[in-house]
Design an enzyme around this catalytic site. Structure first.
Site, PDB file in Angstrom:
ATOM      1  N   ARG A  66      50.820  39.503  46.848  1.00  0.00           N
ATOM      2  CA  ARG A  66      49.549  38.801  46.641  1.00  0.00           C
ATOM      3  C   ARG A  66      49.291  37.675  47.646  1.00  0.00           C
ATOM      4  O   ARG A  66      48.244  37.642  48.292  1.00  0.00           O
ATOM      5  CB  ARG A  66      49.509  38.254  45.211  1.00  0.00           C
ATOM      6  CG  ARG A  66      48.277  37.450  44.911  1.00  0.00           C
ATOM      7  CD  ARG A  66      48.317  36.936  43.479  1.00  0.00           C
ATOM      8  NE  ARG A  66      47.377  35.852  43.306  1.00  0.00           N
ATOM      9  CZ  ARG A  66      47.459  34.955  42.355  1.00  0.00           C
ATOM     10  NH1 ARG A  66      48.434  35.007  41.483  1.00  0.00           N
ATOM     11  NH2 ARG A  66      46.573  34.011  42.258  1.00  0.00           N
ATOM     12  N   HIS A 102      37.980  47.925  67.551  1.00  0.00           N
ATOM     13  CA  HIS A 102      39.143  48.704  67.152  1.00  0.00           C
ATOM     14  C   HIS A 102      40.207  47.776  66.560  1.00  0.00           C
ATOM     15  O   HIS A 102      40.541  46.754  67.139  1.00  0.00           O
ATOM     16  CB  HIS A 102      39.696  49.457  68.367  1.00  0.00           C
ATOM     17  CG  HIS A 102      40.917  50.241  68.087  1.00  0.00           C
ATOM     18  ND1 HIS A 102      42.030  50.189  68.875  1.00  0.00           N
ATOM     19  CD2 HIS A 102      41.211  51.105  67.083  1.00  0.00           C
ATOM     20  CE1 HIS A 102      42.950  50.980  68.392  1.00  0.00           C
ATOM     21  NE2 HIS A 102      42.477  51.552  67.302  1.00  0.00           N
ATOM     22  N   TYR A 161      43.443  43.530  41.004  1.00  0.00           N
ATOM     23  CA  TYR A 161      44.061  44.174  42.157  1.00  0.00           C
ATOM     24  C   TYR A 161      43.172  45.266  42.753  1.00  0.00           C
ATOM     25  O   TYR A 161      43.653  46.194  43.374  1.00  0.00           O
ATOM     26  CB  TYR A 161      45.456  44.732  41.812  1.00  0.00           C
ATOM     27  CG  TYR A 161      46.382  43.651  41.314  1.00  0.00           C
ATOM     28  CD1 TYR A 161      46.993  42.784  42.210  1.00  0.00           C
ATOM     29  CD2 TYR A 161      46.617  43.476  39.953  1.00  0.00           C
ATOM     30  CE1 TYR A 161      47.823  41.769  41.756  1.00  0.00           C
ATOM     31  CE2 TYR A 161      47.455  42.472  39.490  1.00  0.00           C
ATOM     32  CZ  TYR A 161      48.053  41.623  40.401  1.00  0.00           C
ATOM     33  OH  TYR A 161      48.875  40.620  39.948  1.00  0.00           O
ATOM     34  N   GLY A 162      41.872  45.095  42.599  1.00  0.00           N
ATOM     35  CA  GLY A 162      40.915  46.053  43.142  1.00  0.00           C
ATOM     36  C   GLY A 162      40.423  45.633  44.514  1.00  0.00           C
ATOM     37  O   GLY A 162      39.214  45.535  44.740  1.00  0.00           O
ATOM     38  N   ASP A 202      37.424  42.480  45.150  1.00  0.00           N
ATOM     39  CA  ASP A 202      36.953  42.461  43.773  1.00  0.00           C
ATOM     40  C   ASP A 202      36.317  41.109  43.463  1.00  0.00           C
ATOM     41  O   ASP A 202      36.339  40.192  44.288  1.00  0.00           O
ATOM     42  CB  ASP A 202      38.074  42.830  42.796  1.00  0.00           C
ATOM     43  CG  ASP A 202      39.230  41.845  42.751  1.00  0.00           C
ATOM     44  OD1 ASP A 202      39.031  40.636  43.014  1.00  0.00           O
ATOM     45  OD2 ASP A 202      40.356  42.284  42.434  1.00  0.00           O
TER      46      ASP A 202
END
Length: 143
Positions: A102, A22, A124-125, A30
């Site tokens: 970032r 948990h 940014y994927g 990416d």
């Protein structure tokens, strides 16, 4: 191959997802993300996109309480199409998603239990998902 299991969920990936506890995190990264430099456990799924992999993971993994997902803030702060696709795949909205700068995102990602590196080429994927409490509806029905 298992029946009823999304075909992107390999045996190796399922093993790691099962071992997560948990609030443990999985980063779906990416192709640009330094997964092998930051992660202890990395599964490569070339030829996939991050939204596809997030949707596959969400088919077996509930999200923790909001924010159950972190996305990397784009350079100009705009919410990009790939990020909207990631939220849709995770089943979250803007108000239940945290956007992280970032370099702070890299620090948060270092603590993840698992990283899944995809072939996603859009910037940014990346998505960090926190595992919620797993419960099966049939168990509740028997109680």
């Amino acid at each position: 191959m298992l029946e009823g299991i999304h075909p992107l969920l390999t045996g190796e990936l399922l093993l790691h997802l099962d071992r997560m506890g948990h609030s443990d995190a999985v980063v779906v990264a990416d192709a640009h993300f330094p997964a092998w430099g930051l992660g202890v456990r990395v599964v490569d799924l070339p030829g996939t996109t991050t939204p596809e992999v997030v949707a596959a993971i969400r088919s077996v993994l509930p999200l923790d309480d909001a924010p159950g997902i972190d996305l990397m803030t784009s350079a100009d702060g705009e919410v990009l199409d790939v990020q909207r696709e990631l939220m849709a795949a995770a089943g979250t909205e803007l108000d239940t998603t945290r956007f992280v700068e970032r370099f702070a995102y890299y620090e948060v990602a270092k603590e993840a239990y698992l990283m899944v590196r995809t072939g996603e080429t859009r910037k940014y994927g990346n998505a960090l998902l926190r595992k919620g409490v797993v419960g099966h509806p049939s168990v509740a029905a028997r109680a």
